[in-house]
Write an enzyme that holds these catalytic residues in place. Structure first.
Site, PDB file in Angstrom:
ATOM      1  CB  VAL A 134       7.172   5.378  -1.656  1.00 35.19           C
ATOM      2  CG1 VAL A 134       5.778   4.769  -1.457  1.00 35.19           C
ATOM      3  CG2 VAL A 134       8.128   4.827  -0.602  1.00 35.19           C
ATOM      4  CB  SER A 136       8.678  17.185 -10.251  1.00 32.61           C
ATOM      5  OG  SER A 136       9.807  16.872  -9.465  1.00 32.61           O
ATOM      6  CB  CYS A 195       8.302   0.116   5.731  1.00 31.44           C
ATOM      7  SG  CYS A 195       9.551   1.165   6.510  1.00 31.44           S
ATOM      8  CG  HIS A 214      12.964  -2.336   6.309  1.00 29.77           C
ATOM      9  ND1 HIS A 214      13.995  -1.709   5.646  1.00 29.77           N
ATOM     10  CD2 HIS A 214      12.063  -1.361   6.623  1.00 29.77           C
ATOM     11  CE1 HIS A 214      13.726  -0.406   5.560  1.00 29.77           C
ATOM     12  NE2 HIS A 214      12.561  -0.176   6.141  1.00 29.77           N
TER      13      HIS A 214
END
Length: 329
Positions: free
Chosen positions: A12, A38, A126, A234
């Protein structure tokens, strides 16, 4: 304008950068934020290169706006700290969605609830976002009494490791499992953790978030959430009973006129929404509109959307654009 993207290396987070760029969201400084693992790596945005920093470093830079997509625990700890330094936070996790004093927003549906003083704003789940996009205009017209929902949710909703699991299974490679069972060529009626009532967290998000966004605690809602081996988006089968009678032609017109909605409803010519066609799109697609012949005032519909875009990144960016247009950033 200093913009922080927290969780920038996730599915995302990366999609947020793509959508921000696509929408032309200009910033003076991008602050990409991730974990220590990271930190120091580079990301590209609008032709410039930026170095990933840890949350504490980002906080010291005092961003004006932060898009969070790093999980609930990170958000619970860091979102209030960002807000304390005057940074508005749009959070994609479930951490703040059901807090009474936090707004839960789908811009096309309820942007009007936002105010200049809102420092933490919750991005809905979502599967909830795409559903309320289709249901909000119908609720306004006919008033929803009850919803029965079955979802068919992309593995991308679980994250990169889930995509890797499916791809490894297809290649016959033994690797770490995200799901308790094989996902390729399978359907798992198991999205998120099971709760004491026998429902999963994902299923209860559909119940609780929908009532909050539509500002109606009287709606009866039951849901079954299923993980399927697709990556495009979805899909949801929704059975909705209204208090008032409706006309199917009027339903179609209402949805056709709704911003961000696309009606694909010509089944005799094989036209209906599918995840493969919603991939990388920002619209919510609806089709298979038909009256339920077993109950009065009841409609069946099929709703599909890209869960990483409108279901997450795009919705967050649209909230940010609303704040910017209002002069609240």
């Amino acid at each position: 304008m200093k913009l922080a993207v927290v969780g920038v290396t996730g599915l995302v987070g990366r999609k947020m950068l793509e959508v921000l760029d696509a929408y032309g969201f200009t910033v003076d400084e991008l602050i990409p934020v991730a974990s220590a693992r990271s930190a120091g790596q580079k990301v590209e945005y609008m032709g410039a290169s930026y170095t990933i920093v840890e949350p504490e470093q980002a906080l010291n830079l005092k961003p004006d706006l932060a898009l969070f997509s790093a999980g609930g625990d990170v958000s619970k700890h860091w979102a209030p700290r960002f807000a304390e330094v005057g940074c508005k936070v749009i959070d994609n996790s479930s951490a703040w969605r059901m807090h009474n004093d936090i707004k839960l927003v789908v811009p096309e549906v309820n942007a009007n609830v936002l105010g200049a003083d809102d420092m933490i704003i919750a991005n809905p789940n979502c599967s909830t976002i795409q559903m309320v996009m289709a249901l909000a205009p119908l609720h306004s017209k006919y008033k929803i009494k009850r919803l029965v929902i079955s979802t068919y949710q992309s593995i991308t909703g679980t994250g990169k490791d889930a995509v890797d699991q499916m791809n490894n299974e297809r290649k016959g490679i033994a690797a770490n499992k995200v799901y308790p069972h094989k996902i390729d060529q399978n359907c798992l009626p198991h999205c998120d953790e099971f709760l004491d009532n026998g429902y999963t967290k994902e299923e209860m998000k559909l119940v609780n978030e929908t009532r909050k966004i539509l500002s109606d605690q009287t709606i009866g809602i039951t849901a079954t959430a299923v993980r399927v081996p697709v990556t495009g988006g979805h899909a949801e089968s929704i059975n909705v009973t209204f208090h008032n009678d409706f006309d199917i032609t009027e339903i179609r017109e209402l949805l056709n006129n709704e911003k961000g909605m696309v009606v694909e409803d010509d089944p005799f010519n094989n036209v209906y929404p599918m995840p493969i066609n919603s991939h990388e799109r920002d619209e919510v697609f609806v089709g298979r509109l038909r009256c339920d012949e077993s109950l009065p005032n009841t409609l069946n519909l099929w709703v599909v959307a890209d869960n990483l875009r409108k279901g997450a990144a795009t919705n967050a960016v649209q909230i940010a654009m609303h704040l910017k247009q209002k002069g609240w950033l």
